[in-house]
Design a protein around this motif. Sequence first.
Motif, PDB file in Angstrom:
ATOM      1  N   ALA A   6       0.832  -1.197   0.000  1.00 32.15           N
ATOM      2  CA  ALA A   6       0.000   0.000   0.000  1.00 32.15           C
ATOM      3  C   ALA A   6       0.870   1.250   0.000  1.00 32.15           C
ATOM      4  CB  ALA A   6      -0.923  -0.008   1.214  1.00 32.15           C
ATOM      5  N   ARG A   7       1.927   1.233   0.799  1.00 30.29           N
ATOM      6  CA  ARG A   7       2.850   2.369   0.833  1.00 30.29           C
ATOM      7  C   ARG A   7       3.541   2.551  -0.518  1.00 30.29           C
ATOM      8  NH1 ARG A   7       3.303   0.162   6.135  1.00 30.29           N
ATOM      9  NH2 ARG A   7       3.003   1.745   7.760  1.00 30.29           N
ATOM     10  N   ALA A   8       3.870   1.441  -1.172  1.00 30.26           N
ATOM     11  CA  ALA A   8       4.513   1.537  -2.479  1.00 30.26           C
ATOM     12  C   ALA A   8       3.576   2.170  -3.508  1.00 30.26           C
ATOM     13  CB  ALA A   8       4.946   0.149  -2.948  1.00 30.26           C
ATOM     14  N   ILE A   9       2.290   1.823  -3.447  1.00 33.08           N
ATOM     15  CA  ILE A   9       1.307   2.442  -4.346  1.00 33.08           C
ATOM     16  C   ILE A   9       1.239   3.946  -4.084  1.00 33.08           C
ATOM     17  CG2 ILE A   9      -1.156   2.623  -4.842  1.00 33.08           C
ATOM     18  CD1 ILE A   9      -0.036   0.209  -6.144  1.00 33.08           C
ATOM     19  N   ALA A  10       1.168   4.330  -2.804  1.00 32.42           N
ATOM     20  CA  ALA A  10       1.099   5.753  -2.461  1.00 32.42           C
ATOM     21  C   ALA A  10       2.357   6.487  -2.927  1.00 32.42           C
ATOM     22  CB  ALA A  10       0.915   5.915  -0.959  1.00 32.42           C
ATOM     23  N   PHE A  11       3.507   5.868  -2.746  1.00 32.01           N
ATOM     24  CA  PHE A  11       4.773   6.478  -3.172  1.00 32.01           C
ATOM     25  C   PHE A  11       4.800   6.657  -4.688  1.00 32.01           C
ATOM     26  CE2 PHE A  11       9.550   5.690  -3.828  1.00 32.01           C
ATOM     27  CZ  PHE A  11       9.850   7.034  -3.730  1.00 32.01           C
ATOM     28  N   ALA A  12       4.365   5.633  -5.426  1.00 30.22           N
ATOM     29  CA  ALA A  12       4.316   5.741  -6.883  1.00 30.22           C
ATOM     30  C   ALA A  12       3.337   6.831  -7.316  1.00 30.22           C
ATOM     31  CB  ALA A  12       3.912   4.392  -7.485  1.00 30.22           C
ATOM     32  N   ALA A  13       2.216   6.945  -6.615  1.00 31.47           N
ATOM     33  CA  ALA A  13       1.233   7.985  -6.951  1.00 31.47           C
ATOM     34  C   ALA A  13       1.812   9.376  -6.733  1.00 31.47           C
ATOM     35  CB  ALA A  13      -0.030   7.792  -6.118  1.00 31.47           C
ATOM     36  N   LEU A  14       2.562   9.554  -5.644  1.00 36.37           N
ATOM     37  CA  LEU A  14       3.178  10.854  -5.379  1.00 36.37           C
ATOM     38  C   LEU A  14       4.189  11.213  -6.455  1.00 36.37           C
ATOM     39  CD1 LEU A  14       3.686  10.664  -1.519  1.00 36.37           C
ATOM     40  CD2 LEU A  14       2.169  12.227  -2.745  1.00 36.37           C
ATOM     41  N   ARG A  15       4.979  10.251  -6.891  1.00 34.80           N
ATOM     42  CA  ARG A  15       5.959  10.520  -7.955  1.00 34.80           C
ATOM     43  C   ARG A  15       5.260  10.922  -9.240  1.00 34.80           C
ATOM     44  NH1 ARG A  15       9.837   5.356  -8.022  1.00 34.80           N
ATOM     45  NH2 ARG A  15       7.776   4.401  -7.891  1.00 34.80           N
ATOM     46  N   GLU A  16       4.178  10.201  -9.582  1.00 32.21           N
ATOM     47  CA  GLU A  16       3.443  10.520 -10.804  1.00 32.21           C
ATOM     48  C   GLU A  16       2.778  11.892 -10.686  1.00 32.21           C
ATOM     49  OE1 GLU A  16       1.886  10.021 -14.601  1.00 32.21           O
ATOM     50  OE2 GLU A  16       3.357   8.763 -13.578  1.00 32.21           O
ATOM     51  N   TRP A  17       2.201  12.184  -9.534  1.00 34.37           N
ATOM     52  CA  TRP A  17       1.516  13.472  -9.342  1.00 34.37           C
ATOM     53  C   TRP A  17       2.483  14.638  -9.464  1.00 34.37           C
ATOM     54  CZ3 TRP A  17       1.798  17.344  -5.547  1.00 34.37           C
ATOM     55  CH2 TRP A  17       0.767  18.292  -5.581  1.00 34.37           C
ATOM     56  N   ARG A  18       3.697  14.449  -9.006  1.00 35.97           N
ATOM     57  CA  ARG A  18       4.686  15.530  -9.026  1.00 35.97           C
ATOM     58  C   ARG A  18       4.982  16.001 -10.443  1.00 35.97           C
ATOM     59  NH1 ARG A  18       9.538  13.767  -8.530  1.00 35.97           N
ATOM     60  NH2 ARG A  18       9.035  12.224  -6.916  1.00 35.97           N
ATOM     61  N   ARG A  19       4.736  15.157 -11.436  1.00 38.02           N
ATOM     62  CA  ARG A  19       4.974  15.552 -12.827  1.00 38.02           C
ATOM     63  C   ARG A  19       3.978  16.613 -13.297  1.00 38.02           C
ATOM     64  NH1 ARG A  19       5.628   9.395 -15.195  1.00 38.02           N
ATOM     65  NH2 ARG A  19       7.488   8.851 -13.974  1.00 38.02           N
ATOM     66  N   GLY A  20       2.808  16.653 -12.658  1.00 44.34           N
ATOM     67  CA  GLY A  20       1.896  17.776 -12.861  1.00 44.34           C
ATOM     68  C   GLY A  20       0.955  17.690 -14.030  1.00 44.34           C
ATOM     69  N   ASP A  21       0.883  16.552 -14.744  1.00 43.00           N
ATOM     70  CA  ASP A  21       0.027  16.511 -15.926  1.00 43.00           C
ATOM     71  C   ASP A  21      -1.219  15.652 -15.757  1.00 43.00           C
ATOM     72  OD1 ASP A  21       1.430  14.181 -15.774  1.00 43.00           O
ATOM     73  OD2 ASP A  21       2.169  14.199 -17.829  1.00 43.00           O
TER      74      ASP A  21
END
Length: 416
Positions: A6-21
Amino acid sequence: MAHQSARAIAFAALREWRRGDRFGDAILQALLSGSALAGSDRAFATELFYGVLRNLTLLDFWIALLRSGSIDDESRDLLRLGLYQMFCLRTPSHAAVFETVELASRRSRSFVNAMLRSALRRAEELQQAADAAPLTSRTSHPGFLIERWTRTFGADATSALCEWDNQSAPVYARVNTLRTSPAEFLAHHPESEPLPSHPLFVRLTSIPAEALGRGDCYIQDPSTSAAVELLGPQPGQTVLDACAAPGGKSGFMAALMQNRGELVACDRDPARVEKLAGNLERLGVQIARVAQHDWAAQPLAEELAPRSFDRILLDAPCTNTGVLRRRVDARWRLQPNDFKRMPEEQLTILRRLVPLLKPGGALVYSTCSIEPEENEQVVSRAMAEFPFLRQDGERSVLPFRDGYDGAFAARLLHAG
């Protein structure tokens, strides 16, 4: 290990969100749909991702107290995850630190571990600093929002609104009377909580997947009912829902019309139109014609003839400031100029819609914004441009006052 996933999913989501698109909800939905997480772990991943986004400024405030130098993006995202677990979720410290450090790359693992353990030692100091910080840091809201809300609502209401935005949103559903009744729904789902002030709505403690699939209910906040109830569509009338996707208000109007009459439901985005059509079909709506239409750019189609509608609903695109606890990352996308830009877009659509209203007909203008520029001021400007319009009712929902998502609706009559 499941929580680590679950933490890995959240971490991946944060990385993707940081791209801003991409929007946060779309990112998370895509990651969860491709995972094998059980229900509780999906909920944990969602809480971590949305919780970090809701508390972004506060988490970075703590990080700045722990280290004054620069931090790479990966380490910052992991520190945000760890600090959110430790200080906001109150996750046991050994689990929060160990599982978060496990996500780090080899080069950043020792750094993340040292920072989180330093935060544990300095927990009381960090909390006291947060309590003394300005509202913008303490509640993670952009300063320009704090300033405008303070001018409009006052300091106490603004503080309450910011706290509201940072709460996890409960899940509500509207009982679809084209398929069932509130009494029958509650009999089959006794764990659902009826809402005395909104008899067609329930608060859900779990998602009734089968009922949703049958169209017995539709996930919808009670505040969304204000615009439809104010419009009051009647059986046999011709009704236009101008910005209809994903279809919650269209479905509600069809139910009030008892599937008698005609409902034209439009939206400008082809993918959203497809979703709109699917939702209305599942809800048992038989009177709808679904059409793709961009009110700002396209000429009117044949079915959008002048003076042809008894009722028109314009649930206008807006800044979403009334629903920031649900649209978690919207606060970070807003810019001060949006409060000048959006009213012009809203008025552009209104100018296209008013000529479609029959004399004696009613148009409801609604938003999920709590900003006067998008609400009362747009209505005033529309009536100044169209002197035959007369206001005949208004509803507003303020989260800190009413306990539901923010909304605004005004009913305009064609008096010509």
